[in-house]
Design a protein around this motif. Structure first.
Motif, PDB file in Angstrom:
ATOM      1  N   CYS A   1       7.033   1.097  -6.528  1.00 27.94           N
ATOM      2  CA  CYS A   1       8.039   0.803  -5.514  1.00 27.94           C
ATOM      3  C   CYS A   1       7.544  -0.429  -4.766  1.00 27.94           C
ATOM      4  CB  CYS A   1       8.162   1.990  -4.561  1.00 27.94           C
ATOM      5  SG  CYS A   1       9.202   1.675  -3.130  1.00 27.94           S
ATOM      6  N   ASN A   2       8.371  -1.439  -4.589  1.00 28.82           N
ATOM      7  CA  ASN A   2       7.933  -2.652  -3.894  1.00 28.82           C
ATOM      8  C   ASN A   2       9.086  -3.173  -3.049  1.00 28.82           C
ATOM      9  OD1 ASN A   2       6.320  -4.714  -3.064  1.00 28.82           O
ATOM     10  ND2 ASN A   2       6.478  -5.892  -4.939  1.00 28.82           N
TER      11      ASN A   2
ATOM     12  N   GLU B   1      10.459  -2.129   1.314  1.00 22.09           N
ATOM     13  CA  GLU B   1       9.865  -2.129   2.651  1.00 22.09           C
ATOM     14  C   GLU B   1       8.587  -1.303   2.689  1.00 22.09           C
ATOM     15  OE1 GLU B   1      12.870   1.067   2.386  1.00 22.09           O
ATOM     16  OE2 GLU B   1      13.095  -1.077   2.168  1.00 22.09           O
ATOM     17  N   TYR B   2       8.439  -0.396   1.722  1.00 16.48           N
ATOM     18  CA  TYR B   2       7.172   0.306   1.517  1.00 16.48           C
ATOM     19  C   TYR B   2       6.692  -0.035   0.110  1.00 16.48           C
ATOM     20  CZ  TYR B   2       3.412   3.573   1.359  1.00 16.48           C
ATOM     21  OH  TYR B   2       2.152   4.098   1.266  1.00 16.48           O
ATOM     22  N   CYS B   3       5.403  -0.262  -0.026  1.00 17.33           N
ATOM     23  CA  CYS B   3       4.836  -0.730  -1.281  1.00 17.33           C
ATOM     24  C   CYS B   3       4.042   0.389  -1.950  1.00 17.33           C
ATOM     25  CB  CYS B   3       3.928  -1.915  -0.967  1.00 17.33           C
ATOM     26  SG  CYS B   3       3.176  -2.638  -2.384  1.00 17.33           S
TER      27      CYS B   3
ATOM     28  N   LYS C   1       6.649  -5.373   4.705  1.00 15.54           N
ATOM     29  CA  LYS C   1       6.215  -4.221   3.915  1.00 15.54           C
ATOM     30  C   LYS C   1       5.048  -3.493   4.559  1.00 15.54           C
ATOM     31  CE  LYS C   1       5.515  -6.318  -0.094  1.00 15.54           C
ATOM     32  NZ  LYS C   1       5.149  -6.564  -1.476  1.00 15.54           N
ATOM     33  N   LYS C   2       5.007  -2.175   4.369  1.00 13.66           N
ATOM     34  CA  LYS C   2       3.847  -1.350   4.689  1.00 13.66           C
ATOM     35  C   LYS C   2       3.155  -1.021   3.373  1.00 13.66           C
ATOM     36  CE  LYS C   2       6.117   1.070   8.458  1.00 13.66           C
ATOM     37  NZ  LYS C   2       6.592   2.383   8.917  1.00 13.66           N
ATOM     38  N   GLU C   3       1.818  -0.922   3.409  1.00 14.19           N
ATOM     39  CA  GLU C   3       1.048  -0.556   2.222  1.00 14.19           C
ATOM     40  C   GLU C   3       0.048   0.534   2.585  1.00 14.19           C
ATOM     41  OE1 GLU C   3       0.278  -4.255  -0.642  1.00 14.19           O
ATOM     42  OE2 GLU C   3      -0.748  -4.443   1.264  1.00 14.19           O
ATOM     43  N   THR C   4      -0.282   1.360   1.620  1.00 15.81           N
ATOM     44  CA  THR C   4      -1.382   2.313   1.740  1.00 15.81           C
ATOM     45  C   THR C   4      -2.276   2.105   0.532  1.00 15.81           C
ATOM     46  OG1 THR C   4       0.031   3.913   2.872  1.00 15.81           O
ATOM     47  CG2 THR C   4      -2.016   4.735   1.948  1.00 15.81           C
TER      48      THR C   4
ATOM     49  N   ARG D   1      -4.282   2.059   5.655  1.00 12.05           N
ATOM     50  CA  ARG D   1      -2.866   1.750   5.838  1.00 12.05           C
ATOM     51  C   ARG D   1      -2.755   0.345   6.409  1.00 12.05           C
ATOM     52  NH1 ARG D   1      -2.961   7.283   7.332  1.00 12.05           N
ATOM     53  NH2 ARG D   1      -1.701   8.500   5.881  1.00 12.05           N
TER      54      ARG D   1
END
Length: 82
Positions: free
Chosen positions: A15-16, A18-20, A40-43, A70
């Motif tokens: 998934c890429n 708004e959340y990655c 985007k947010k990433e974890t 995060r």
């Protein structure tokens, strides 16, 4: 799912938006440039090996199966395999 080749290895995009959600396959000794994502947010979580991760001024070492990081939009970050 999409595989994206990179100079440091490859990304498998789950998934890429708004959340990655990605799987990163980082070559030994390789890493990313310093960068940020404005929307985007990433974890990040290390499945195998060790990753040196810099988030703004914080330096973190992620080891397989231990901890996660995060990254909020706009935060400068980079990673390197150890």
């Amino acid at each position: 799912m999409e595989i994206v080749p990179k100079a440091w290895g490859q990304e498998v995009w789950l998934c890429n938006e708004e959340y990655c959600g990605k799987l990163l396959d980082v070559l030994s000794g390789a890493g990313s440039s310093i960068h940020r994502h404005l929307g985007k947010k990433e974890t990040l979580y290390c499945l195998e090996g060790q990753v040196a991760f810099t988030l703004e001024e914080e330096h973190i070492v992620l080891m397989s199966g231990v901890g996660l990081v995060r990254v909020l939009p706009g935060k400068w970050h980079q990673f390197h395999s150890v």
